[in-house]
Design an enzyme around this catalytic site. Structure first.
Site, PDB file in Angstrom:
ATOM      1  N   ASP A  81     -47.811 -39.636 -15.698  1.00  0.00           N
ATOM      2  CA  ASP A  81     -47.164 -40.852 -15.200  1.00  0.00           C
ATOM      3  C   ASP A  81     -47.065 -40.754 -13.675  1.00  0.00           C
ATOM      4  OD1 ASP A  81     -45.152 -43.175 -16.372  1.00  0.00           O
ATOM      5  OD2 ASP A  81     -44.482 -42.419 -14.420  1.00  0.00           O
ATOM      6  N   HIS A 128     -37.706 -39.772 -18.100  1.00  0.00           N
ATOM      7  CA  HIS A 128     -36.628 -39.565 -17.114  1.00  0.00           C
ATOM      8  C   HIS A 128     -35.296 -39.194 -17.789  1.00  0.00           C
ATOM      9  CE1 HIS A 128     -39.148 -40.784 -13.833  1.00  0.00           C
ATOM     10  NE2 HIS A 128     -39.361 -41.980 -14.349  1.00  0.00           N
ATOM     11  N   ASP A 182     -48.902 -45.930 -14.735  1.00  0.00           N
ATOM     12  CA  ASP A 182     -48.556 -46.638 -13.500  1.00  0.00           C
ATOM     13  C   ASP A 182     -49.231 -46.065 -12.256  1.00  0.00           C
ATOM     14  OD1 ASP A 182     -46.966 -44.477 -14.087  1.00  0.00           O
ATOM     15  OD2 ASP A 182     -45.067 -45.540 -13.941  1.00  0.00           O
ATOM     16  N   HIS A 184     -44.583 -41.468 -11.828  1.00  0.00           N
ATOM     17  CA  HIS A 184     -43.273 -40.948 -11.419  1.00  0.00           C
ATOM     18  C   HIS A 184     -43.103 -39.523 -11.927  1.00  0.00           C
ATOM     19  CE1 HIS A 184     -42.877 -45.373 -11.665  1.00  0.00           C
ATOM     20  NE2 HIS A 184     -42.115 -45.238 -10.590  1.00  0.00           N
TER      21      HIS A 184
HETATM   22 ZN   LIG Z   1     -43.627 -44.188 -14.273  1.00  0.00          ZN
END
Ligand SMILES: [Zn+2]
Ligand SMILES: [Zn+2]
Length: 437
Positions: free
Chosen positions: A150, A111, A239, A152
């Protein structure tokens, strides 16, 4: 037991670093994995090597980021070792000591964007990008594909490579309408000089192995084949696991291993994954075995029940539709490129970026030069609620004379009365210059 591919592993749990003691991104994330790996005797397998991490240098970081106010104040030693762990895997691969590797490091990085005012999504510097640019600087690797699995959206990696036609960035993630950071839709396909080298596949909550492997076959592998990368990097966030406490997906250790076996990344880098006991040890072991070309069929979570996590028909239909949409959008790329070339010389975008970990907003105005000769210079006028304004000017690798001269002029002309910080990252000269108020 022998690995059919020599595999290098780096473990760096960062014992002394956590956002807070009970934060999901904490050192236990890797301690359970480490226990599992040693208990299962994985390190005794012939062909598996443990590599020791080292520190990444400020030069390594400044090849990628503009740190505000500077590296010393933005980045901790743990971040530099997390990135350095990736560099060690890269070195072992490029020197031919291993055929592939897995950096099991934290804090994570995907991120973290080009400009760094603070931490977002538990990330401060983008450890994959630091590694990718090191591979280029040190070994002259050019075309690289990064596949972010991932849960996200890898918005930081997308931002860093938005204008780079030689980096293919593909992100599979839970739909941004239902999860942080809220981006990563099929229409996001890259900047004007790099259209099509960003690929986003948002997936509905409840997607299981079936959906992930479908997207892999239908989108990810064909797009990679067309791009012809020299190396494949996997941002291996975990995740998507059915037991993860902060997401809503139904992926399993078996699924992650099957995906790894099909994708065959040269380097995997751990990203998120917050089901510390229930998922991470099994997923990591599955990925390690798959990387090493070994049988992973016995890797199972204690509560694994494939029927319970099977995806619904509605989810299957939604994923098919998204893939169709992406393939349709890719057909429109040549016409889109044409339009940019005929348009104005500069393309601008403005946006707002939320630093959720630190709790403030940043505003950006980004300008990119449309260039037929190179990836085009980029400048970012960025101001954050935390109080600082920066002008960040970037000359890409292989930048042409016109882009370089323009970038130098912008850097020279920018006033330190207007900006707290003016930075020039010149990837042709390999330099990073700073002017301060
Ligand atoms: Zn994540
Ligand atoms: Zn140029």
């Amino acid at each position: 037991m022998n690995a059919s591919r020599r595999t290098g592993l780096v473990f760096f749990p960062a014992f002394d670093w956590a956002i807070s003691p009970d934060h999901p991104e904490r050192e236990e994330r890797l301690l359970y994995t480490q226990d599992q790996v040693f208990e299962e005797g994985i390190m005794d397998i012939e062909g598996l090597t443990e590599l020791k991490p080292r520190l990444a240098s400020p030069d390594d970081v400044q090849r990628v980021h503009f740190c505000v106010p500077d590296i010393e104040h933005s980045v901790t030693e743990s971040h530099l070792i997390s990135a350095g762990g990736c560099l060690v895997v890269a070195d072992a691969l490029m020197k031919g000591e291993v055929d592939c590797g897995f950096a099991l490091v934290r804090p994570p990085g995907h991120h973290a964007m080009k400009v760094v005012h603070g931490s977002r999504g538990f990330c401060t510097i983008n450890v994959e990008a630091v590694m990718v640019e090191y591979l280029r600087h040190q070994y002259g690797v050019d075309r690289i594909a990064i596949v972010d699995t991932d849960c996200h959206h890898g918005d930081g990696t997308q931002d860093i490579y938005w204008h780079d036609p030689n980096t293919l960035f593909i992100s599979l993630h839970q739909d941004g309408r239902t999860l942080y950071p809220g981006s990563g839709f099929p229409e996001e396909m890259g900047g004007p000089n790099a259209l099509g080298t960003t690929v986003n596949v948002p997936l509905p909550p409840g997607t299981s192995a079936e959906g992930f492997l479908y997207v892999l076959e239908r989108i990810v592998l064909p797009v990679i084949e067309e791009f012809e990368p020299e190396l494949i990097v996997n941002s291996a966030g975990q995740d998507n696991h059915y037991s993860d406490p902060i997401t809503n997906m139904n992926f399993s250790a078996q699924g992650y291993a099957a995906l790894t076996e099909r994708l065959q990344p040269h380097i995997a880098v751990l990203e998120g994954g917050y089901s510390i006991e229930g998922a991470l040890p099994y997923v990591n072991v599955g990925i390690i075995l798959a990387l090493a070309g070994m049988d992973y069929s016995r890797v199972r979570e204690p509560d694994y029940d494939p029927d319970r996590i099977k995806q619904s028909e509605m989810v299957t239909a939604a994923i098919r539709q998204t893939c169709d949409q992406i393939l349709e959008l890719r057909k429109s790329l040549p016409a889109k490129r044409e339009k940019y070339v005929k348009g104005s010389q500069y393309v601008e975008r403005t946006r707002k970026i939320f630093y959720d970990t630190d709790g403030f907003f940043e505003g950006q105005k980004e300008t990119v030069r449309i260039c037929q000769e190179c990836a085009g210079l980029v400048s970012i006028d960025s101001w954050a609620d935390s109080g600082r304004r920066i002008l960040a000017v970037h000359v890409p690798r292989g930048g042409c004379e016109v882009c370089r001269a323009t970038a130098n002029r912008w850097f020279d002309n920018a006033s330190t009365r207007r900006f707290d910080l003016v930075c020039l990252q010149d990837r042709v000269a390999g330099t990073y210059q700073v002017k301060r108020a």
